[in-house]
Structures are given as structure tokens and as C-alpha cells.
Write an enzyme that holds these catalytic residues in place. Structure first.
Site, mmCIF file in Angstrom:
data_model
loop_
_atom_site.group_PDB
_atom_site.id
_atom_site.type_symbol
_atom_site.label_atom_id
_atom_site.label_comp_id
_atom_site.label_asym_id
_atom_site.label_seq_id
_atom_site.Cartn_x
_atom_site.Cartn_y
_atom_site.Cartn_z
ATOM 1 C CG HIS A 129 -7.378 3.475 -1.202
ATOM 2 N ND1 HIS A 129 -7.807 4.759 -0.918
ATOM 3 C CD2 HIS A 129 -6.224 3.309 -0.512
ATOM 4 C CE1 HIS A 129 -6.930 5.321 -0.106
ATOM 5 N NE2 HIS A 129 -5.971 4.474 0.177
ATOM 6 N NE ARG A 131 1.160 10.441 -2.587
ATOM 7 C CZ ARG A 131 1.634 9.819 -1.503
ATOM 8 N NH1 ARG A 131 0.857 9.563 -0.466
ATOM 9 N NH2 ARG A 131 2.884 9.462 -1.439
ATOM 10 C CG HIS A 138 -1.137 6.079 -2.319
ATOM 11 N ND1 HIS A 138 -1.922 5.210 -3.047
ATOM 12 C CD2 HIS A 138 -1.610 6.044 -1.044
ATOM 13 C CE1 HIS A 138 -2.833 4.682 -2.236
ATOM 14 N NE2 HIS A 138 -2.668 5.163 -1.016
ATOM 15 C CG HIS A 148 -1.979 1.062 1.216
ATOM 16 N ND1 HIS A 148 -3.195 0.944 1.862
ATOM 17 C CD2 HIS A 148 -2.009 2.294 0.632
ATOM 18 C CE1 HIS A 148 -3.900 2.046 1.689
ATOM 19 N NE2 HIS A 148 -3.204 2.883 0.961
ATOM 20 C CG HIS A 171 -7.077 2.511 5.129
ATOM 21 N ND1 HIS A 171 -7.846 2.892 4.079
ATOM 22 C CD2 HIS A 171 -5.878 3.117 4.944
ATOM 23 C CE1 HIS A 171 -7.168 3.716 3.289
ATOM 24 N NE2 HIS A 171 -5.965 3.865 3.795
ATOM 25 C CD GLU A 200 -2.528 5.719 3.600
ATOM 26 O OE1 GLU A 200 -3.210 4.901 4.233
ATOM 27 O OE2 GLU A 200 -2.778 6.933 3.575
#
Lengths: 340, 340
Positions: free
Chosen positions: A182, A74, A8, A6, A226, A288
Site C-alpha cells: 500500500h 491512514r 485504516h 483493510h 485494491h 477500506e
């Protein structure tokens, strides 16, 4: 090898100049494109980012000991709700192209995950075409999927258990790549985009669990971001509902194990709860990084998104468990070995 | 004494006949009223309820060892989004009147909590008037508050941190009664009403935490249902956001302790996580019995909403902790001793 599923993209500013321009001219100046050099792509991940604690994207990976990161657009920039829809398609394609190139110039650190051009009130043809282009032509290993392309404005498309999504599920199975759930931005004045992620994951899981999606697509691979929103914490509510309304069906917690989950939760308590609830074999390391929790906690001096550290601290995990979470599960779900 | 702050009324069928009628005639037959005898009010909590495991409301309390339960309207029946709004007001008033009478005939078992006539796109005048009537004239000890009177259809009123809600907060402080955050029905095809509860709690907490409500109303008492939606599990995300964007403000976890939480979570893991995250002193025993989890788990033979049992099983709680959760916190927050 530590794989973070995960991440971006940290893109050169040219990508967002492009975005600002197409949103300003609404297509009047034509499609255009983003022109950046390889050096600019490398610089984007080497230069310190003030909003993410003042260190660079690569520094973040090194600090956390992350060897390889899967990077997607993103999410808060994806603008699925913009009109005309061609703007969404152009920006998504440019972002994916840039991600592909960044992975090419830094092949040991990054693997590409595609954004999809989704629109609130249309079919998924463009999303499916872009997924196919990215996977077949550019070696992408998965995509992100937004359950709410209205970006909080509604009315949303049907929930993820609905046949509306079946053409995309068919393509995901055909290409043998997973989708990371997401959401993108959020226009609601009640919710930040970051909160909307959690809400959409919660709604999406509940809708999938009530559906026949995993009977119809037993090989479909869905990874929930998440740590699954509210569902692992609220699981008792859904277990009870299943027992009351569908006593002959498999238990809710078994259904939940048809999904995969990333570990993007920022407390040890929550990560432990996730692992206990869905099982180590369904969890993929995700951080992330750099992102929403890229700040040092002044109380501990620790990066708040040091999720690797949190997992290392869980004393009941075996070495085999950690290897599954950090490496093996990601290799299997994303087919990383076979696609190298 | 075990006090359950999260119960909903088991009403005689006459209440729902009344509701069905006013929804059918849309006001054309006039307001009317619900006529039931004391015996009917007692029978409603003594007769077995097939959808809730085949035992009665009072049996459920006895099985769980609940001495006193605070009862409010059944949330999924509250129909805040119905038009014309006078239907909502009539039904809310009739429900509150019936709750008041049921508490009068069974004063040792029940204490009344008011529903409020809320409407999607109007001010809170009727809600405030009904709150005042219930507390001042009928001895109600609190109310339920719905952050989404559109019932999932949107656009929702501003989040709970907005000044839109301030007149109600003023009245709650003046009357010194708490509000239990609890949404009502849900019209969205993506969400059940039960899931919508969780979503609304999550959004409400996040919005309140970003606001100045507890600076402006330091004595305001808000109790969040169902253990706070996703927030305790996802707390790291919000802690990081606070540190990144408002480093000089109190930490997020401190802000969270301005709220109260019920224990309506149906796994020991989740209840423990809640208690650890917000503190024993902010948690009030709530079971929602009989309700969404009133089914026996065929694997364990245990009632899934035996939250008292879950709390008894947490070995790190002291007797003093349990007394706070089961009795003392509820007495303080709802002022139960002084109002006896």
C-alpha cells in the site's frame, strides 16, 4: 465472523496536531508525543465523520456486518518522503502506538497493523526495527509496505523484486506476519495519492513476478491492496510475456497465486474478475471502510464500499468460498487464531 | 471488413540502422535518410519474424482474419527522451515516411498512423507540425500520443488534462483525426516499457476525467490503448471519488464514455469487462498484431493475441455489436470511408 483486513485508523485529532507541529518545527522542539485518553480513542471511532458519509467508523463496520477490522495508519498521511527522516520515524511510531492502544480498548473490533518508517534513499533498518517492536512488544499482526517512499517524486528505490528489500522480507518471515502492499502520499502533479496506490500495486506485482523473491522466501506473505491494481485485468499481457521470454518457467497465473489480494474493488464485476483470476483461496475480504468509497450511490442508495454486499451477490460462490474470503483466509494469513 | 486500429509497422532493417547511426553520431554526420525500395517494404511484412511466433506480419493478419490494419511506429523504438531533440524529430519523420510508403504499396492492408516528435521539456510545436504534414500531405488517419516523453525518467509534463496539450488538441480537432494514447520506451529500472504503457494509460485517463478537456474540445477523439490500463477494472474507486467530491457533475462512467478504447486485452474476461463498462459503441477492435502477445499458448494452441477470436466467443454480443467493434466504430472514429 467477518474479518476486514483493510482498514485504516480513525485517530483523535491530537495525532494530526502532533504531525502538523513536527512538520512545522522540523525537529527543533524535540520528539514530543501524542497524549490521548482511552475515552478519546473510543470517541474517535464513535463520532460521525462528515467526509465519510456522516456516520462513524464503528457505524460503518456495523452497517457492513464487519466483526473485526485490521487497522493500519491512514496511508496518505504517512509522509515517507518528508525530511529529516526522524520526523517520519516519530510520526510512524506515534501512529503505531495509538493504533495499539485503540485495539487494546476495543479488542473485539480491531487488530493492529503497523506502518513502517520508510525513507526514499536509505536502507530499511528503521522499518525493520519498528516492525519488530510492533509485532513482538505490541502484538501487531502485520504491516503495510510502501514500494514508493519518494511518494511519486522519484527516483524510486528498486522494485520489490530487488535484494534491497530482502532484509525486510527476512524479518517478515522470521516474525511470520504478512505485509500489505500500500503506497502512501503522492507528490506528483499528475497523480492523486489514490491513483498512485493503483499504479504502485501494478508496478510492484510485475516486478515481483519477474524476480526470484518467492523462490528465496517461499514463506513470505504479501497481500496486494485494491485487488492488485491493473494486473488481473491486464493479465493476458503478462501471461504472453512469460510464455515468450521464459517458456520453461511456471505460467504467470501460477506465479500470481504466490501473492494474496484484498477485495477492495468497488464493483461486482471487478471482484468477480479478481476471484476468477487468482482464485478464492488467495483473496481476503478488505473494504477500506470508512475510506475512499464511503459514499452512498444516489442511483442505488447503496454504500459504494459495501464490498461485503458485492461478494454476497456473486451467485457462483459457495458458502465455503464465502467463509474463506470473509474469515478463514484472513485467519490463516494473519495467524489471527494463534495470536488471540 | 475487419479493421484493426492498433498495429505497428514492421520496417526493413534499414530504419533501425539509421536510428543506431544517428544515436551514435548524435547529429555530427547530418540528418541523412532511410533509403529502401518498394520490394524491401513488402518483404518486411512478408518475411517470418522469429520473435513473433515465426510467421510474418501479413500471416498474422491473415490468421486473425484482419483485412485492414492501422499501423504506427513501434512505440518502444520512439525514443522521445533522447537528446538532442533533433534526433527524435529525424527518426520520427523517417519512420512516418516509411509507414506512408508501406501503406502506398499495400493500400488494401494498411492505413498510416503518425508518430509525433515529442520531447520531455519543450512545447508541442514540432509534434503539431509533423501531425499536420502527415495528415495533409500523406493521408495519415491519426496519430499516437505519448503522455510521458521522459520515458519513465520524469518529471513528466503535466497530465493530459492540462492546457499544455491544448495546441495539439486544437490541431487534432481541426484535422478531424484521433490520437491513440500510447507511451513509448521506459528508462525506469522498475518498469518494462510494456508495463509503462498500462501505467501511463491509467494516469492519463484519470487526469483527463478530472479536467475540462472534453468540455473545451467536445469533438476531440482520444482512443486509449490496451483497454484503458487499470481504469475499467478499478472504476468503482473513481466513481466513488466523483460522487464524493463532485456530486453535481456527470457520473464518472459517463465521462469515461467520452473516450474510445481499443480491445488490446488478451483474455476474454477482460474484453468482456471493457465492453460492459464503457459500452460497445466506444470500443474499437485492436490487436497489436504482431506484437507483445504474438505467441501460441502451449495449453490451448491458440495465439494469445487472437483478440478477434475472444470477441467472437462472447456470446452476448449481437452481430450488430460485432460489426460495430470490428468495422463501424473504426470507420467513424478514423473517418476511413471519407478518406478512401
Amino acid at each position: 465472523m467477518i474479518i476486514d483486513i483493510h482498514g485504516h485508523v480513525s485517530a483523535p485529532p491530537e495525532l494530526y496536531v502532533y504531525k502538523a507541529n513536527i512538520m512545522a518545527h522540523r525537529g527543533a522542539h524535540g520528539r514530543g508525543k501524542v497524549s490521548v485518553s482511552d475515552d478519546q480513542l473510543i470517541e474517535a471511532v464513535q463520532k460521525p465523520i462528515p467526509t465519510f458519509g456522516g456516520i462513524s467508523h464503528l457505524d460503518h463496520l456495523d452497517v457492513a456486518g464487519i466483526d473485526v477490522q485490521l487497522i493500519s495508519p491512514r496511508p496518505f498521511h504517512m509522509m515517507h518522503s518528508e525530511r529529516p527522516t526522524k520526523l517520519v520515524r516519530w510520526f510512524t511510531e506515534e501512529t503505531n502506538n495509538l493504533i495499539a492502544r485503540q485495539c487494546e480498548v476495543l479488542p473485539d473490533r480491531f487488530r493492529p497493523v503497523a506502518g513502517l518508517p520508510q525513507y526514499p534513499h536509505e536502507n530499511l533498518d528503521d522499518a525493520i526495527a519498528e516492525l519488530e517492536r510492533c509485532v513482538r512488544e505490541m502484538g501487531f499482526v502485520g504491516c503495510v509496505l510502501n514500494s514508493d517512499p519518494t511518494e511519486g517524486e522519484g527516483p524510486q528505490p528498486p522494485g520489490l523484486g530487488d535484494r534491497y528489500w530482502y532484509p525486510l522480507y527476512e524479518k517478515l518471515c522470521e516474525l511470520d506476519v504478512p505485509a500489505l502492499l500500500h503506497s502512501a502520499g503522492c507528490r506528483s502533479p499528475r497523480e492523486t495519492y489514490s491513483l498512485h496506490f493503483i499504479v504502485e500495486e501494478t508496478i510492484s506485482i510485475a516486478h515481483l513476478m519477474d524476480s526470484s523473491v518467492f523462490n528465496d522466501f517461499p514463506d513470505l506473505k504479501i497481500v496486494v491492496s485494491h485487488g492488485g491494481g491493473a494486473i488481473p485485468y491486464q493479465i493476458g499481457r503478462f501471461q504472453a510475456r512469460r510464455i515468450r521470454s521464459q517458456p520453461d518457467r511456471e505460467r504467470f497465473e501460477e506465479s500470481l497465486r504466490r501473492l494474496y489480494f484484498d477485495t477492495c474493488l468497488y464493483t461486482k464485476d471487478a471482484v468477480e474478475s479478481l476471484l476468477r483470476t487468482v482464485g478464492v483461496d488467495r483473496c481476503l475480504f478488505g473494504s477500506e471502510k470508512p475510506g475512499t468509497a464511503s459514499a452512498k450511490d444516489p442511483q442505488t442508495g447503496r454504500w459504494m464500499d459495501d464490498i461485503r454486499g458485492l461478494i454476497e451477490d456473486i451467485d457462483w460462490l459457495t458458502e465455503n468460498d464465502r467463509e474463506a474470503i470473509f474469515t478463514r483466509n484472513a485467519e490463516q494469513v494473519y495467524g489471527l487464531k494463534s495470536k488471540k
